[in-house]
Design an enzyme around this catalytic site. Structure first.
Site, PDB file in Angstrom:
ATOM      1  N   CYS A   1      -1.993  -9.101   7.261  1.00 55.99           N
ATOM      2  CA  CYS A   1      -2.648  -7.773   7.059  1.00 55.99           C
ATOM      3  C   CYS A   1      -3.616  -7.428   8.780  1.00 55.99           C
ATOM      4  O   CYS A   1      -4.243  -8.540   9.107  1.00 55.99           O
ATOM      5  CB  CYS A   1      -3.814  -8.210   5.906  1.00 55.99           C
ATOM      6  SG  CYS A   1      -5.771  -7.530   5.831  1.00 55.99           S
TER       7      CYS A   1
ATOM      8  N   GLN B   1       0.745  -1.672   0.155  1.00 55.25           N
ATOM      9  CA  GLN B   1       0.319  -0.367   0.005  1.00 55.25           C
ATOM     10  C   GLN B   1       0.921   1.055   0.252  1.00 55.25           C
ATOM     11  O   GLN B   1       1.871   1.240   0.542  1.00 55.25           O
ATOM     12  CB  GLN B   1      -0.928  -0.077   1.609  1.00 55.25           C
ATOM     13  CG  GLN B   1      -2.297  -1.303   1.158  1.00 55.25           C
ATOM     14  CD  GLN B   1      -2.490  -2.299   2.167  1.00 55.25           C
ATOM     15  OE1 GLN B   1      -1.246  -2.511   2.382  1.00 55.25           O
ATOM     16  NE2 GLN B   1      -2.728  -2.941   1.294  1.00 55.25           N
TER      17      GLN B   1
ATOM     18  N   ASN C   1      -2.229  -3.032   9.892  1.00 51.99           N
ATOM     19  CA  ASN C   1      -0.955  -2.394  10.335  1.00 51.99           C
ATOM     20  C   ASN C   1      -0.211  -1.345   8.953  1.00 51.99           C
ATOM     21  O   ASN C   1       0.872  -0.398  10.558  1.00 51.99           O
ATOM     22  CB  ASN C   1       0.019  -3.160   9.475  1.00 51.99           C
ATOM     23  CG  ASN C   1      -0.454  -5.424  10.045  1.00 51.99           C
ATOM     24  OD1 ASN C   1      -0.119  -4.835  11.250  1.00 51.99           O
ATOM     25  ND2 ASN C   1      -0.745  -5.702   8.927  1.00 51.99           N
TER      26      ASN C   1
ATOM     27  N   ASN D   1     -11.340  -9.034   0.914  1.00 57.38           N
ATOM     28  CA  ASN D   1     -10.091  -9.523   2.196  1.00 57.38           C
ATOM     29  C   ASN D   1     -10.904 -11.209   2.127  1.00 57.38           C
ATOM     30  O   ASN D   1     -11.420 -11.459   2.733  1.00 57.38           O
ATOM     31  CB  ASN D   1      -9.979  -8.893   2.738  1.00 57.38           C
ATOM     32  CG  ASN D   1      -8.990  -7.588   2.926  1.00 57.38           C
ATOM     33  OD1 ASN D   1      -8.439  -7.082   2.425  1.00 57.38           O
ATOM     34  ND2 ASN D   1     -10.516  -6.560   2.797  1.00 57.38           N
TER      35      ASN D   1
ATOM     36  N   CYS E   1      -6.610   0.465   7.433  1.00 58.50           N
ATOM     37  CA  CYS E   1      -5.384  -0.812   7.263  1.00 58.50           C
ATOM     38  C   CYS E   1      -5.069  -0.791   8.537  1.00 58.50           C
ATOM     39  O   CYS E   1      -4.398   0.095   8.611  1.00 58.50           O
ATOM     40  CB  CYS E   1      -4.647  -0.378   5.745  1.00 58.50           C
ATOM     41  SG  CYS E   1      -3.091  -1.498   5.684  1.00 58.50           S
TER      42      CYS E   1
END
Length: 293
Positions: free
Chosen positions: A224, A50, A79, A197, A77
């Site tokens: 993820c 990303q 992380n 996902n 997101c």
């Protein structure tokens, strides 16, 4: 914007889930789908899962804009939240940070173990909130399968929205299917109007899950964060685990707590600074690709 000045970036990762982080707080920095694809290309660009753009905002320390390597945008997101939080904490000298996203305001802190812990908010289990294309009253397991009707390879995933849609297939063997081939088919299945996902999850014990993830718009990733959150809350909801679990991904472990009281998900794990570099200013003058978001 000074057209001659190069654009600095940080390369970071959370358990191998890697990001190019751009700081647009003091300098206007347009990013579009074509630019994101150019940066994310692992052969011709910097290469990452990303692209993260830090922008100024009045409601938090920073606004976090998230682009997948394929040029699509996502709202959350996990992380990346932890990586950006670490940047903010180092800047401010404090052990907490606030990050505004399209999915809402996220809080993060450095915990007693020195890990960055992000409050990812409460999960959404309603079929219309995930969203699904049709009504399923019980999203702990929906009718969806891969393989022969009488002997499917994958079936009955749990579904949830943790800032983005997730489907968790419960398996005894994470290699039961080639997720690089099955993942994109399931990501774009008609039951998921916004995509999803896709994760394979093996329950190793009452407080330990093992996970393999096909991330929407990014493909197979070493980790993820939102998928780890999704798997943990779905496992607890199915009474496969308690409300605390270690989630092992190819890149390492995340520690998830589904807090009682407000149902918020706390996700803790390490972050890593890989290197810093510069991108040519001309890259950011590219027009948006036709049909790009």
């Amino acid at each position: 914007m000074n057209e001659q000045a190069a654009i600095a970036f940080r390369k970071m990762n959370g358990l191998g889930n890697d990001f190019v982080v751009l700081d647009a707080r003091a300098r206007a920095l347009p990013v579009n789908a074509e630019i994101a694809r150019a940066i994310g290309d692992r052969e011709k660009g910097v290469g990452c899962d990303q692209i993260i753009v830090m922008r100024p905002v009045n409601t938090a320390n920073v606004f976090m804009e998230i682009w997948n390597r394929d040029g699509s945008q996502v709202n959350a997101c996990g992380n990346a939240t932890r990586c950006v939080a670490d940047i903010i904490m180092k800047e401010t000298g404090k052990d907490h940070a606030t990050i505004q996203t399209q999915a809402g305001l996220l809080l993060a802190q450095r915990n007693a173990q020195g890990l960055i812990e992000a409050d990812m908010g409460a999960p959404k289990f309603g079929w219309q909130d995930i969203p699904l294309a049709e009504e399923f009253r019980d999203t702990r397991g929906i009718e969806l399968q891969v393989g022969p009707i009488d002997n499917p390879v994958l079936h009955t995933p749990s579904v949830v929205n943790v800032g983005n849609p997730h489907a968790i297939f419960w398996v005894d063997d994470l290699e039961v299917t080639d997720l690089a081939r099955t993942g994109p088919l399931l990501e774009n299945h008609p039951v998921f109007p916004e995509g999803a996902n896709i994760s394979l999850c093996k329950v190793e014990g009452p407080a330990h899950l093992r996970l393999k993830v096909w991330e929407r718009g990014a493909g197979l990733t070493k980790a993820c964060g939102t998928a780890a959150c999704a798997a943990a809350v779905c496992a607890a909801r199915k009474k496969l685990t308690g409300r605390k679990a270690r989630v092992s991904l190819p890149g390492g472990d995340l520690f998830i707590t589904w807090r009682e009281g407000d149902d918020h998900i706390l996700m803790a794990g390490p972050v890593e600074y890989e290197f810093e570099g510069e991108l040519p200013a001309e890259l950011f003058s590219r027009p948006a690709a036709r049909g790009a978001s």
